[in-house]
Write a protein that holds these residues in place. Structure first.
Motif, PDB file in Angstrom:
ATOM      1  N   ALA A 193     -22.919  23.917 -43.321  1.00  0.00           N
ATOM      2  CA  ALA A 193     -21.899  24.962 -43.497  1.00  0.00           C
ATOM      3  C   ALA A 193     -22.529  26.352 -43.394  1.00  0.00           C
ATOM      4  CB  ALA A 193     -21.152  24.801 -44.815  1.00  0.00           C
ATOM      5  N   GLN A 211     -20.752  22.792 -52.612  1.00  0.00           N
ATOM      6  CA  GLN A 211     -19.725  23.503 -51.858  1.00  0.00           C
ATOM      7  C   GLN A 211     -18.470  22.657 -51.783  1.00  0.00           C
ATOM      8  OE1 GLN A 211     -21.417  24.315 -48.019  1.00  0.00           O
ATOM      9  NE2 GLN A 211     -22.395  26.189 -48.726  1.00  0.00           N
ATOM     10  N   ASP A 212     -17.374  23.291 -51.441  1.00  0.00           N
ATOM     11  CA  ASP A 212     -16.125  22.579 -51.254  1.00  0.00           C
ATOM     12  C   ASP A 212     -16.240  21.696 -50.015  1.00  0.00           C
ATOM     13  OD1 ASP A 212     -13.174  22.439 -50.060  1.00  0.00           O
ATOM     14  OD2 ASP A 212     -13.044  22.828 -52.220  1.00  0.00           O
ATOM     15  N   ARG A 233     -14.241  21.114 -47.738  1.00  0.00           N
ATOM     16  CA  ARG A 233     -13.660  21.694 -46.522  1.00  0.00           C
ATOM     17  C   ARG A 233     -14.622  22.645 -45.820  1.00  0.00           C
ATOM     18  NH1 ARG A 233      -8.494  23.867 -49.541  1.00  0.00           N
ATOM     19  NH2 ARG A 233     -10.187  24.277 -50.983  1.00  0.00           N
ATOM     20  N   ASP A 234     -15.725  23.020 -46.486  1.00  0.00           N
ATOM     21  CA  ASP A 234     -16.652  24.000 -45.925  1.00  0.00           C
ATOM     22  C   ASP A 234     -17.669  23.411 -44.959  1.00  0.00           C
ATOM     23  OD1 ASP A 234     -15.383  25.927 -47.405  1.00  0.00           O
ATOM     24  OD2 ASP A 234     -16.849  25.889 -49.034  1.00  0.00           O
TER      25      ASP A 234
END
Length: 103
Positions: free
Chosen positions: A6, A53-54, A56-57
């Protein structure tokens, strides 16, 4: 080793990943997965734990690449099954009676 996930660099080691995943209960695997220790984890869960981290990242591919290079066993998506042909009601009734179904 240094891995970019990411767009952020992470210094990951096999022992560090093992330590991070210790005590983490695996979620149900429906796609790509990583075997860490004796447990199978979804790739996105592993990525979330080690990067904080999320999900989606980052992509599953980024995490798979890093885990493979660290020496973990990774599994991809399951192969698609061959679609079965749909029988008409008459063909289905014939099959239930033991009469061979014609195409």
């Amino acid at each position: 080793m240094r891995y970019v996930i990411a767009r952020f660099p992470f210094d990951l080691t096999k022992s560090g990943v093992l330590e991070s995943m210790k005590g983490v209960k695996p979620e149900q695997v429906v796609g790509e997965s990583v075997i860490i220790g004796r447990r199978t984890y979804p790739v996105k869960q592993v990525g979330q734990v080690i990067t904080r981290q999320d999900r989606r990242d980052f992509s599953a591919g980024e995490v798979l690449r890093a885990m493979t290079q660290l020496g973990f066993t990774c599994r991809g998506l399951p192969l698609a099954t061959v679609p079965t042909r749909i029988l008409s009601p008459l063909q289905q009734a014939s099959a239930m009676l033991g009469i061979p179904v014609t195409v």
